[in-house]
Design a protein around this motif. Sequence first.
Motif, short mmCIF file in Angstrom:
data_model
loop_
_atom_site.label_atom_id
_atom_site.label_comp_id
_atom_site.label_asym_id
_atom_site.label_seq_id
_atom_site.Cartn_x
_atom_site.Cartn_y
_atom_site.Cartn_z
N MET B 1 -46.09 34.32 23.51
CA MET B 1 -45.18 33.47 22.73
C MET B 1 -44.36 32.58 23.66
SD MET B 1 -42.23 34.72 20.18
CE MET B 1 -43.38 35.86 19.42
N LYS B 2 -44.24 31.35 23.29
CA LYS B 2 -43.44 30.44 24.11
C LYS B 2 -41.98 30.58 23.70
CE LYS B 2 -43.19 25.95 23.67
NZ LYS B 2 -43.35 24.51 23.74
N ILE B 3 -41.12 30.77 24.66
CA ILE B 3 -39.71 30.95 24.35
C ILE B 3 -39.00 29.60 24.39
CG2 ILE B 3 -37.55 31.98 25.12
CD1 ILE B 3 -39.43 33.95 23.81
N GLU B 4 -39.29 28.83 25.41
CA GLU B 4 -38.58 27.57 25.56
C GLU B 4 -39.49 26.42 25.21
OE1 GLU B 4 -35.84 24.87 26.03
OE2 GLU B 4 -35.68 27.01 25.77
N SER B 5 -39.04 25.51 24.38
CA SER B 5 -39.92 24.43 23.99
C SER B 5 -39.91 23.31 25.02
CB SER B 5 -39.57 23.92 22.61
OG SER B 5 -38.20 23.66 22.52
N ILE B 218 -38.89 30.15 12.72
CA ILE B 218 -38.85 28.86 13.40
C ILE B 218 -37.50 28.57 14.09
CG2 ILE B 218 -38.19 27.52 11.35
CD1 ILE B 218 -40.81 26.43 14.00
N ALA B 219 -36.41 29.08 13.52
CA ALA B 219 -35.09 28.78 14.10
C ALA B 219 -34.67 29.81 15.15
CB ALA B 219 -34.03 28.72 12.99
N HIS B 220 -35.45 30.88 15.27
CA HIS B 220 -34.99 31.98 16.13
C HIS B 220 -35.95 32.35 17.25
CE1 HIS B 220 -32.01 32.50 13.01
NE2 HIS B 220 -32.97 32.59 12.12
N LEU B 221 -37.23 32.05 17.07
CA LEU B 221 -38.23 32.41 18.07
C LEU B 221 -38.88 31.12 18.55
CD1 LEU B 221 -40.07 35.19 16.00
CD2 LEU B 221 -38.08 35.49 17.49
N GLY B 222 -39.20 31.02 19.80
CA GLY B 222 -39.96 29.88 20.24
C GLY B 222 -41.35 29.96 19.64
N TYR B 305 -31.62 18.19 18.24
CA TYR B 305 -30.39 18.97 18.45
C TYR B 305 -30.72 20.36 19.00
CZ TYR B 305 -26.08 21.46 17.64
OH TYR B 305 -24.96 22.23 17.84
N VAL B 306 -31.66 21.02 18.34
CA VAL B 306 -32.04 22.38 18.76
C VAL B 306 -32.62 22.37 20.17
CG1 VAL B 306 -33.70 24.24 18.31
CG2 VAL B 306 -32.32 23.31 16.44
N SER B 307 -33.45 21.38 20.44
CA SER B 307 -34.06 21.31 21.77
C SER B 307 -33.02 21.02 22.84
CB SER B 307 -35.15 20.22 21.80
OG SER B 307 -36.14 20.52 20.86
N GLY B 308 -31.99 20.28 22.47
CA GLY B 308 -30.91 19.98 23.42
C GLY B 308 -30.20 21.24 23.88
N ILE B 309 -30.09 22.20 23.01
CA ILE B 309 -29.49 23.49 23.38
C ILE B 309 -30.56 24.40 23.98
CG2 ILE B 309 -28.38 25.58 22.50
CD1 ILE B 309 -27.15 23.84 20.27
N GLY B 310 -31.71 24.38 23.36
CA GLY B 310 -32.82 25.21 23.83
C GLY B 310 -32.97 26.45 22.98
N ILE B 311 -34.15 26.66 22.47
CA ILE B 311 -34.41 27.84 21.62
C ILE B 311 -34.11 29.13 22.39
CG2 ILE B 311 -36.34 29.22 20.71
CD1 ILE B 311 -35.52 27.49 18.57
N ALA B 312 -34.38 29.14 23.68
CA ALA B 312 -34.14 30.35 24.46
C ALA B 312 -32.65 30.70 24.48
CB ALA B 312 -34.67 30.19 25.88
N ALA B 313 -31.81 29.69 24.65
CA ALA B 313 -30.37 29.92 24.67
C ALA B 313 -29.88 30.37 23.30
CB ALA B 313 -29.64 28.65 25.10
N GLU B 318 -28.09 34.77 19.69
CA GLU B 318 -28.27 35.51 18.44
C GLU B 318 -28.64 36.98 18.71
OE1 GLU B 318 -29.78 31.66 15.78
OE2 GLU B 318 -31.24 33.11 16.52
N ARG B 319 -29.36 37.20 19.79
CA ARG B 319 -29.70 38.57 20.20
C ARG B 319 -28.40 39.34 20.49
NH1 ARG B 319 -33.50 41.83 19.43
NH2 ARG B 319 -31.85 43.33 19.25
N ASP B 320 -27.51 38.68 21.22
CA ASP B 320 -26.22 39.30 21.54
C ASP B 320 -25.45 39.62 20.26
OD1 ASP B 320 -23.87 39.85 23.46
OD2 ASP B 320 -23.05 38.38 22.06
#
Lengths: 152, 420
Positions: B1-5, B218-222, B305-313, B318-320
């Motif tokens: 699975m890709k984490i960062e787009s 889609i909003a939580h996993l890469g 917007y989402v990519s600017g922050i990064g799905i990984a971040a 959200e994990r925290d």
Amino acid sequence: MSDLRELYQDVIFDHYKKPRNCHVLDCANHQAEGYNPLCGDQLTVYLKVDNGVITDLSFNGSGCAISTASASLMTEALKGKTLKEVEHLFDDFHQMVTTPESAPEGAPRRDLGKLEVLSGVSEFPARVKCATLAWHTLQSALRKQTNPVSTE
Amino acid sequence: MKIESNAAVRPADTESDAPDWRDDFPILREEIGGKPLIYLDNGATTQKPQAVIDAEVAYYSRRNANVHRGVHTLSQRATDDYEAARSKIARFINAASPEEIIYVRGATEAINLVAQSYARPRVKAGDEILISAMEHHSNIVPWQMVCEQTGALLKVVQINDRGELDLEYFARLLGERTRLVAVTHLSNALGSIVPVERIIELAHAHGTPVLLDGAQAIAHLGVDVRALDCDFYAFSGHKLYGPTGIGVLYGKTALLSAMPPYQGGGDMIRSVTFEKTEYNDLPYKFEAGTPNIAGAIGLGAALDYVSGIGIAAIAAHERDLLDYATAQVEEVAGLRIVGTAAHKASILSFTLEGIHPHDIGTILDHQGIAIRAGHHCAMPVMQRFGIAGTARASFALYNTRAEVDALVAGLHEVQEMFKR
């Protein structure tokens, strides 16, 4: 926003925790199932109607505090009532829970006694269906409808 | 699975970052009954950043025209923006090309499209479609309809008490007659992350294509559709900080090309006579009628917007929050978490002993806290756990630990109230 205590009065909790007439009624000659697809509440209303009078009634099922208390209070309020009286009570009850206190003065509403504890519901539009589920199911039972009634 | 787009990851201290991100969402300044809004119903829909709102305003203010039709300048502008958003979506999920991105109303329509245009013409009486026991109604009912139309059978992979899909059960159900597997990527009711890589591997070994319902994921996993090698991927824009009424069906070109159109109308044709109509190329073959142009452009802005922050971040933040919330609610007496899979994301579903989720929802709302209460359009999941419904807190990038604390305090208040 109105006070939560207006909605959750002690009487409501009492009827939620110790619902009255909450059982299957073996001698029932009318019954119907009610269902609120929004929250999954499901109940059955049982009626014994003799010569146009509800001589006994009960309900069974599970639901939130409002729907359970409303069903419990309804069974207490309707025992011994004629079908004509039930019809008027339904209309008045419906008006009570759907007309907010703040609404412009409409037709004056008569006092509904113990059922008045549910008047706070009118300030919580999302919960009106909880309060009316038992009543709609009652209507369905009186009409001998065989399909489950839905609040949607 | 890709984490960062495709965006640089911000530093790890995401908790302190959340307040900055919060400023991007005007609605988070709203008050509910005099209390600051604490929005924990992100599984239902996320709030929209200013950038998305601005994109829709800009479109209607300066660029509105119909797409693919006019020779005039405005139509060209609108078409360019609409197609640019499609390319952004293709990049975001790493599709091979923008033609694999079909605009739809949402994940629901995407699944219905596959059900009617892919499955229905292919499956025969006695064939099987495989889903899981934790699907949203939108990934159950379209298949039931196909089964009714064709005589095919719907097979359901069971889940265990933690809400984890039983892979061995899945492997056993996968058979000669299985024509399609359709499973969620992330359960909306339980928060379980489904091992879709393994499911796809097993299904493909049988020559069976796989549709993933990515509405929650889609909003939580890469999501990298090519790394996953899924055949179809469905998601909605509005759960990804984008507008409502716009969503995406990703499909592999070879599959989409072989499928008949879903609806007939303008834009999906190459030529029409009363004797014969020739259909347009991908993706337009599936896009009859004037589309949700502003919605597509808004979704493109959301992806930026989402990519600017990064799905990984976002995922780390959200994990925290989920770990913190899971630990914090343990102190609430009578609270039972429903869905305790080893791999979870963003969703905390729970019950309180003796208190109906609807009452929890109303009392929390009184404190400005928005959660979901009920069956979450996943009634079979509730039946599996023998409950009518749950209360569900679901997190997004703008939520904070302080909001989790408020939720826990709110739950104590719920219990106080019911003690009377």
